[in-house]
Design a protein around this motif. Structure first.
Motif, PDB file in Angstrom:
ATOM      1  N   LEU A  95      11.834   4.020  20.524  1.00  0.00           N
ATOM      2  CA  LEU A  95      11.130   4.425  19.153  1.00  0.00           C
ATOM      3  C   LEU A  95      12.351   4.203  18.066  1.00  0.00           C
ATOM      4  CD1 LEU A  95       9.198   6.374  17.907  1.00  0.00           C
ATOM      5  CD2 LEU A  95      10.683   8.337  17.995  1.00  0.00           C
ATOM      6  N   ARG A  96      11.441   3.138  17.073  1.00  0.00           N
ATOM      7  CA  ARG A  96      12.222   2.678  15.835  1.00  0.00           C
ATOM      8  C   ARG A  96      11.676   3.204  14.587  1.00  0.00           C
ATOM      9  NH1 ARG A  96      12.128  -2.138  15.035  1.00  0.00           N
ATOM     10  NH2 ARG A  96      10.523  -2.836  16.357  1.00  0.00           N
ATOM     11  N   TRP A  97      12.420   3.243  13.522  1.00  0.00           N
ATOM     12  CA  TRP A  97      12.083   3.441  12.195  1.00  0.00           C
ATOM     13  C   TRP A  97      12.711   2.503  11.143  1.00  0.00           C
ATOM     14  CZ3 TRP A  97      14.956   7.012   8.679  1.00  0.00           C
ATOM     15  CH2 TRP A  97      14.439   6.830   7.291  1.00  0.00           C
ATOM     16  N   ASN A  98      11.982   1.656  10.886  1.00  0.00           N
ATOM     17  CA  ASN A  98      12.304   0.591   9.628  1.00  0.00           C
ATOM     18  C   ASN A  98      12.292   1.392   8.328  1.00  0.00           C
ATOM     19  OD1 ASN A  98      11.567  -2.418  11.189  1.00  0.00           O
ATOM     20  ND2 ASN A  98      12.868  -1.090  11.581  1.00  0.00           N
ATOM     21  N   HIS A  99      13.228   1.289   7.643  1.00  0.00           N
ATOM     22  CA  HIS A  99      13.121   1.851   5.988  1.00  0.00           C
ATOM     23  C   HIS A  99      14.032   0.932   5.120  1.00  0.00           C
ATOM     24  CE1 HIS A  99      13.203   4.654   2.686  1.00  0.00           C
ATOM     25  NE2 HIS A  99      14.472   4.642   2.666  1.00  0.00           N
ATOM     26  N   ILE A 100      13.359   0.412   4.043  1.00  0.00           N
ATOM     27  CA  ILE A 100      13.651  -0.155   2.936  1.00  0.00           C
ATOM     28  C   ILE A 100      14.253   0.553   2.065  1.00  0.00           C
ATOM     29  CG2 ILE A 100      13.213  -1.974   1.514  1.00  0.00           C
ATOM     30  CD1 ILE A 100      11.006  -2.890   3.312  1.00  0.00           C
ATOM     31  N   PHE A 101      15.637   0.743   1.543  1.00  0.00           N
ATOM     32  CA  PHE A 101      16.039   1.617   0.550  1.00  0.00           C
ATOM     33  C   PHE A 101      15.745   1.013  -0.743  1.00  0.00           C
ATOM     34  CE2 PHE A 101      18.622   3.006   4.094  1.00  0.00           C
ATOM     35  CZ  PHE A 101      18.485   4.166   3.857  1.00  0.00           C
ATOM     36  N   ASN A 102      15.992  -0.270  -0.982  1.00  0.00           N
ATOM     37  CA  ASN A 102      15.659  -0.991  -2.025  1.00  0.00           C
ATOM     38  C   ASN A 102      15.559  -2.448  -1.638  1.00  0.00           C
ATOM     39  OD1 ASN A 102      18.434  -2.037  -2.180  1.00  0.00           O
ATOM     40  ND2 ASN A 102      19.114  -0.041  -2.813  1.00  0.00           N
ATOM     41  N   SER A 103      15.494  -3.249  -2.629  1.00  0.00           N
ATOM     42  CA  SER A 103      15.148  -4.737  -2.438  1.00  0.00           C
ATOM     43  C   SER A 103      16.362  -5.633  -1.513  1.00  0.00           C
ATOM     44  CB  SER A 103      14.955  -5.590  -3.600  1.00  0.00           C
ATOM     45  OG  SER A 103      16.134  -5.571  -4.620  1.00  0.00           O
ATOM     46  N   ARG A 104      17.470  -4.698  -1.520  1.00  0.00           N
ATOM     47  CA  ARG A 104      18.749  -5.449  -0.700  1.00  0.00           C
ATOM     48  C   ARG A 104      19.165  -4.766   0.484  1.00  0.00           C
ATOM     49  NH1 ARG A 104      22.776  -7.527  -5.539  1.00  0.00           N
ATOM     50  NH2 ARG A 104      21.283  -8.390  -6.755  1.00  0.00           N
ATOM     51  N   GLY A 141      -4.816  -5.171  19.490  1.00  0.00           N
ATOM     52  CA  GLY A 141      -5.813  -5.017  18.321  1.00  0.00           C
ATOM     53  C   GLY A 141      -5.281  -3.819  17.340  1.00  0.00           C
ATOM     54  N   PRO A 142      -5.907  -3.658  16.221  1.00  0.00           N
ATOM     55  CA  PRO A 142      -5.410  -3.031  15.270  1.00  0.00           C
ATOM     56  C   PRO A 142      -5.684  -1.518  15.363  1.00  0.00           C
ATOM     57  CG  PRO A 142      -7.510  -3.938  14.635  1.00  0.00           C
ATOM     58  CD  PRO A 142      -7.355  -4.611  15.813  1.00  0.00           C
ATOM     59  N   ILE A 143      -4.865  -0.654  15.014  1.00  0.00           N
ATOM     60  CA  ILE A 143      -4.945   0.892  14.878  1.00  0.00           C
ATOM     61  C   ILE A 143      -5.582   1.078  13.782  1.00  0.00           C
ATOM     62  CG2 ILE A 143      -3.851   2.985  15.127  1.00  0.00           C
ATOM     63  CD1 ILE A 143      -1.509   1.755  16.539  1.00  0.00           C
ATOM     64  N   VAL A 144      -4.863   0.578  12.742  1.00  0.00           N
ATOM     65  CA  VAL A 144      -5.526   0.553  11.367  1.00  0.00           C
ATOM     66  C   VAL A 144      -5.368  -0.955  10.779  1.00  0.00           C
ATOM     67  CG1 VAL A 144      -5.612   1.528   8.871  1.00  0.00           C
ATOM     68  CG2 VAL A 144      -5.165   3.007  10.778  1.00  0.00           C
ATOM     69  N   LYS A 145      -6.599  -1.389  10.503  1.00  0.00           N
ATOM     70  CA  LYS A 145      -6.341  -3.085  10.199  1.00  0.00           C
ATOM     71  C   LYS A 145      -5.366  -3.229   8.921  1.00  0.00           C
ATOM     72  CE  LYS A 145      -9.175  -6.855   9.075  1.00  0.00           C
ATOM     73  NZ  LYS A 145     -10.747  -7.540   8.971  1.00  0.00           N
ATOM     74  N   ASP A 146      -4.390  -4.136   9.418  1.00  0.00           N
ATOM     75  CA  ASP A 146      -3.398  -4.605   8.395  1.00  0.00           C
ATOM     76  C   ASP A 146      -2.283  -3.626   8.072  1.00  0.00           C
ATOM     77  OD1 ASP A 146      -4.403  -7.272   8.111  1.00  0.00           O
ATOM     78  OD2 ASP A 146      -5.797  -6.391   6.408  1.00  0.00           O
ATOM     79  N   LYS A 147      -2.326  -2.410   8.951  1.00  0.00           N
ATOM     80  CA  LYS A 147      -1.358  -1.373   8.758  1.00  0.00           C
ATOM     81  C   LYS A 147      -0.769  -1.053  10.110  1.00  0.00           C
ATOM     82  CE  LYS A 147      -1.343   1.836   5.980  1.00  0.00           C
ATOM     83  NZ  LYS A 147      -1.315   2.925   4.856  1.00  0.00           N
ATOM     84  N   LYS A 156       3.167  -1.114  23.507  1.00  0.00           N
ATOM     85  CA  LYS A 156       3.750  -1.002  21.938  1.00  0.00           C
ATOM     86  C   LYS A 156       2.597  -0.626  21.045  1.00  0.00           C
ATOM     87  CE  LYS A 156       7.314  -3.357  19.257  1.00  0.00           C
ATOM     88  NZ  LYS A 156       8.189  -4.495  19.121  1.00  0.00           N
ATOM     89  N   ALA A 157       3.314   0.118  20.078  1.00  0.00           N
ATOM     90  CA  ALA A 157       2.326   0.505  18.865  1.00  0.00           C
ATOM     91  C   ALA A 157       3.220   0.591  17.762  1.00  0.00           C
ATOM     92  CB  ALA A 157       1.782   1.796  19.423  1.00  0.00           C
ATOM     93  N   ASN A 158       2.547   0.098  16.604  1.00  0.00           N
ATOM     94  CA  ASN A 158       3.428   0.209  15.583  1.00  0.00           C
ATOM     95  C   ASN A 158       2.481   0.739  14.272  1.00  0.00           C
ATOM     96  OD1 ASN A 158       2.596  -2.445  13.634  1.00  0.00           O
ATOM     97  ND2 ASN A 158       2.592  -2.776  15.564  1.00  0.00           N
ATOM     98  N   TYR A 159       3.180   1.200  13.214  1.00  0.00           N
ATOM     99  CA  TYR A 159       2.305   1.658  12.348  1.00  0.00           C
ATOM    100  C   TYR A 159       3.171   1.649  11.058  1.00  0.00           C
ATOM    101  CZ  TYR A 159      -0.750   4.436   9.099  1.00  0.00           C
ATOM    102  OH  TYR A 159      -1.666   4.729   8.240  1.00  0.00           O
ATOM    103  N   ARG A 160       2.762   1.015   9.902  1.00  0.00           N
ATOM    104  CA  ARG A 160       3.212   0.888   8.428  1.00  0.00           C
ATOM    105  C   ARG A 160       2.798   1.783   7.364  1.00  0.00           C
ATOM    106  NH1 ARG A 160       3.630  -4.881   4.943  1.00  0.00           N
ATOM    107  NH2 ARG A 160       5.566  -4.075   3.695  1.00  0.00           N
ATOM    108  N   ILE A 161       3.640   3.003   7.552  1.00  0.00           N
ATOM    109  CA  ILE A 161       3.449   4.160   6.839  1.00  0.00           C
ATOM    110  C   ILE A 161       3.076   3.594   5.328  1.00  0.00           C
ATOM    111  CG2 ILE A 161       4.247   6.507   6.060  1.00  0.00           C
ATOM    112  CD1 ILE A 161       5.883   6.493   8.538  1.00  0.00           C
ATOM    113  N   ASN A 162       4.019   2.882   4.661  1.00  0.00           N
ATOM    114  CA  ASN A 162       4.000   2.485   3.404  1.00  0.00           C
ATOM    115  C   ASN A 162       4.750   1.020   3.288  1.00  0.00           C
ATOM    116  OD1 ASN A 162       6.729   3.383   2.921  1.00  0.00           O
ATOM    117  ND2 ASN A 162       5.821   5.544   2.467  1.00  0.00           N
ATOM    118  N   LYS A 163       5.115   0.810   2.027  1.00  0.00           N
ATOM    119  CA  LYS A 163       5.948  -0.485   1.906  1.00  0.00           C
ATOM    120  C   LYS A 163       7.312  -0.308   2.267  1.00  0.00           C
ATOM    121  CE  LYS A 163       3.069  -2.364  -1.758  1.00  0.00           C
ATOM    122  NZ  LYS A 163       3.153  -2.906  -3.306  1.00  0.00           N
ATOM    123  N   ASN A 164       7.782   0.618   2.431  1.00  0.00           N
ATOM    124  CA  ASN A 164       9.164   0.741   2.527  1.00  0.00           C
ATOM    125  C   ASN A 164       9.396   1.428   3.916  1.00  0.00           C
ATOM    126  OD1 ASN A 164       9.914  -0.250   0.023  1.00  0.00           O
ATOM    127  ND2 ASN A 164       9.821   1.941  -0.888  1.00  0.00           N
TER     128      ASN A 164
END
Length: 845
Positions: free
Chosen positions: A415-424, A336-342, A376-384
């Protein structure tokens, strides 16, 4: 020399300055003239004639352009040209004494984001983002991320994945765009919808095989267990050398030559119940990828294949409870959600029921239990930025009639961290822990003499993986990793003496890599990479003592540095036919010490490369053909693999309590070759595949078999597999699976001699005999229940029934050699499971 160099540099700078000044002089000269509305070519001709300017251009490029009237008074030439070319795709530049006019390169914009499952918000691995007008596309990575760069303009963007409704969006690209997309699962059974395999626009992306959890759900095994490893053993080119084993033998490689990952953590022993069940709970697995041809440079450390298991992340929209029960185990999971959609979570627990059935119903002989937990748990801090944490813990306990036991288990954490620097540019950073341990009670006449033998491997890993989407036809991956290994090959517990211990090792395994996928045309694709690995080992010495007889801590050190190049060349004959050739060089620094049975073992000592043991390496050459006309796919592959520093134990060597085990490992070479062919129907109510494999694996090792070439223990020349599924309606479907294979090699005595009333076997040659051929037919059916309760509470439940080994084939497990003096035969065969009906139930709420 220094004066000459300085003079040369001065001359170069002077000439550069002259060219720059000349360019500025031409473009900054003042223009005063009136220009009527006319064609662009005539306007430039008037400018050239009046102002002594030379223009160079292709007339066809300018022929269709008209200009309005202009009035220039002391206007710099560069400003005048900008006004003249305004509204056209033309640019100018000074080269020598000429002003060269060319078409401007169109602006390039990037669309990026994630593709999710609309039902639960899970990332979709391998989803396709495709622009038909440009014939350009990309596939989402293992985190559901994509990036695609296109010229400015308006295009249709298609987002699709197998088993989901395709989305089409019309987008005007005049800036970088971030777009997350949720795909809606589509029902296979609706007649107006045709489900077929998605052929990705980039054929290089077919180098790995992708399996979703939905695909694996249809492949029930013994006693109704849905098992990922057993599902893999049903695939072409992947062998199981005996019934009930979780060993995977791929492309002529040994079982320890497969890199098996669970959320990036290494799983050293993937087995419950000595292989009858794997450690992967299907309720907790979202996606599975298998690399057995081209292995990208970001993977290393094994010779034959990479198997990537990705845990589910949990539903980030709503809460669900699911589970099931079979004759083997009971399982339950919550998500289930920890925070819905995040953010979301999932927890899955599974426990065997063998002890229950043994005690209550006498259905099974093994007196054993196993359990495992996935979380497993995941959380989207922000778009990046997104973070993920996953955990697996599993344990087996096998008890014998006389209270001896064998305990083993795996523990992994990521423990993983995904980071988007820019669009590429995309980054995944991971910190990983893995621990495999095994404890065996050693037999003794009295309880006071009992002791325990333990083995294990413990790893701590940090890694960073970058992905750069340079263009739609140029994908670059690079990164680095480092792993700290602690090896316990064998230690005696509950005894004061350590004379039987095997020396421990501590190692650091590091690597940097670069991998690139590039298209030179619509037909020609190149995938290449280089991995540079370094392995440093410290092996303890057990033979160094001081003057008082106390053991002195001392290590033997050894370092290895090896490059590992890989390349894959693909050529598309058309949009349905593909040819490819592959070369891989791989190094393996870890070795599993095994006896000749290979099949049923949890006591698996791992030892690293050291001053005594050189690392294994392999060169793989592979060529393949793929043809996909409509609803069918045909593939054929041929391969040859040359392996060096292959280790094997000398005859009758003992693993347990043998401190000299390293000296009884002999190194040699192995050569492997084979051919695989498969035809698959991918669309309609009836789907299935027919596959054939011919493969051979031989070894030549000095000190074994008199140095003569012999068949490897997993040499199985012929294998035929057929699987089929038929969907009658949305409630009922049936599946069947048939397999036939040659018997595997073994070493049997050629005779006996009598010594003190006991038959002592006489052996001549390694693996000169073979087991009988193997075959089996399974059939199963699934019925999806629909009741008023299920409609009101969204309860989905399924009853599965089946028969394992339908025609009751007696397939051999192993030979039992006897020492009875009255028996002259070589031995007796022990057989595996016969005809066995089963029933299972699963639900989702």
């Amino acid at each position: 020399m220094n004066k000459v160099f300085v003079l040369f540099l001065f001359v170069c700078l002077l000439q550069t300055g002259k060219l720059y000044a000349q360019k500025n002089t031409i473009l900054e000269q003042q223009i005063t003239m009136n220009l009527k509305a006319d064609s662009l070519i005539r306007v430039l001709s008037k400018l050239q004639n009046k102002n002594q300017i030379t223009f160079s251009f292709d007339p066809d490029l300018l022929r269709n352009y008209q200009t309005p009237a202009f009035h220039f008074v002391s206007t710099p030439l560069t400003a005048a040209l900008k006004k003249i070319f305004k509204g056209t795709p033309l640019v100018f530049n000074v080269i020598g004494n000429n002003i060269v006019i060319t078409r401007a390169k169109p602006a390039v914009w990037t669309i990026h984001g994630h593709v999710f499952n609309d039902d639960d918000g899970e990332d979709l691995v391998g989803a396709t983002v495709y622009i038909p007008e440009l014939k350009a596309g990309v596939v989402t990575n293992q985190y559901g991320f994509y990036s695609l760069s296109v010229p400015e303009g308006t295009y249709d963007v298609l987002i699709s994945n197998l088993g989901y409704k395709t989305q089409q969006k019309n987008i005007y690209f005049n800036q970088n765009i971030e777009m997350d997309t949720e795909l809606i699962p589509q029902t296979k059974l609706l007649p107006e919808i045709k489900i077929k395999q998605v052929i990705t626009p980039n054929p290089l992306l077919q180098n790995e095989q992708n399996y979703s959890s939905k695909t694996l759900d249809m492949k029930a095994y013994y006693a109704g267990e849905t098992d990922i490893v057993k599902a893999l053993q049903m695939q072409n080119g992947i062998k199981a050398i005996s019934e009930g084993s979780s060993g995977l033998f791929i492309r002529g490689g040994n079982s320890d030559q497969n890199l098996i990952l669970l959320d990036e953590a290494v799983v050293y022993n993937p087995s419950h119940l000595y292989g009858l069940v794997s450690v992967f709970n299907p309720d907790a697995i979202n996606n599975l990828q298998v690399y057995k041809d081209y292995i990208p440079a970001n993977f290393g450390g094994r010779l034959s294949s990479v198997i990537v298991n990705r845990m589910a992340e949990g539903n980030n929209k709503e809460y669900h409870l699911s589970g099931g029960v079979s004759l083997m185990s009971a399982r339950i999971s919550a998500e289930g959600p920890i925070v819905k959609d995040k953010g979301s979570f999932i927890i899955a627990f599974r426990r065997s029921l063998l002890d229950v059935f043994r005690n209550k119903f006498k259905l099974f002989n093994p007196n054993s239990i196993y359990y495992d937990i996935n979380a497993k748990a995941n959380y989207r801090i922000n778009k990046n930025n997104s973070v993920y944490y996953s955990l697996y813990a599993g344990q087996d306990r096998l008890l014998s009639e006389n209270s001896f036991r064998n305990d083993w288990g795996n523990l992994t954490s990521t423990l993983r961290w995904n980071h988007i620097f820019n669009s590429r540019l995309f980054l995944n950073t991971s910190a990983i822990y893995s621990n495999y341990s095994n404890l065996l009670d050693l037999n003794a006449d009295t309880l006071s003499q009992k002791s325990q033998w333990s083995t294990g491997v413990r790893d701590i890993t940090v890694k960073a993986d970058y992905t750069f989407y340079s263009s739609p036809v140029n994908l670059i991956k690079f990164g680095l990793s480092s792993t700290y290994h602690q090896f316990t090959p064998g230690q005696t517990k509950n005894k004061e003496s350590n004379e039987f211990n095997i020396a421990k090792d501590k190692s650091v395994e590091s690597a940097v890599y670069y991998n690139q996928e590039i298209s030179f045309s619509n037909s020609f694709e190149l995938n290449f990479g280089l991995r540079l690995g370094m392995f440093q080992n410290a092996q303890e010495r057990l033979d160094v003592f001081d003057s008082q007889g106390n053991r002195v801590k001392q290590n033997d050190y050894k370092t290895f540095i090896n490059p590992e190049p890989r390349i894959n060349i693909s050529y598309l004959l058309n949009d349905k036919k593909r040819l490819f050739v592959t070369y891989n060089r791989n190094y393996q620094y870890l070795q599993l010490v095994q006896n000749s049975t290979l099949a049923f073992s949890s006591l698996e000592p791992w030892i690293p490369a050291s001053a005594q043991i050189a690392p294994q390496h392999a060169d793989l050459f592979s060529a393949g053909y793929r043809y996909s006309p409509g609803n069918y796919t045909f593939s054929a592959n041929a391969y040859y693999k040359k392996l060096s520093n292959q280790l094997d134990l000398t005859g009758h060597a003992q693993i347990i309590q043998n401190p000299d085990i390293r000296n009884q490992l002999k190194a040699g070479k192995s050569d492997v070759y084979g051919f695989e062919a498969e035809i698959t129907k991918t669309e309609g109510k009836f789907t299935g595949s027919l596959a054939y494999t011919y493969s051979r694996a031989f070894r030549t090792i000095q000190g074994i078999n008199d140095g003569n070439r012999f068949a490897a223990n997993y040499d199985i020349p012929h294998e035929l597999k057929f699987s089929a599924s038929y969907i009658f309606n949305k409630q009922f479907s049936v599946q069947t699976f048939f397999t036939y294979s040659s018997g595997r090699p073994l070493t049997l005595p050629v005779g006996y001699y009598l010594h003190d009333g006991i038959n002592v076997p006489i052996f001549e040659g390694r693996n000169t005999s073979r087991f009988p051929d193997y075959s089996r037919l399974d059939i199963s059916g699934q019925y999806h229940l629909e009741t008023p309760l299920s409609r009101k509470r969204s309860l989905s439940s399924t009853i599965s029934v089946g028969i394992y080994n339908l025609y009751n084939r007696k397939n051999p497990l192993y030979y039992h050699l006897t020492t009875d003096a009255s028996i002259d035969q070589k031995g007796s065969l022990e057989y595996a499971f016969g005809f066995f009906p089963w029933i299972a139930y699963s639900f989702r709420l």
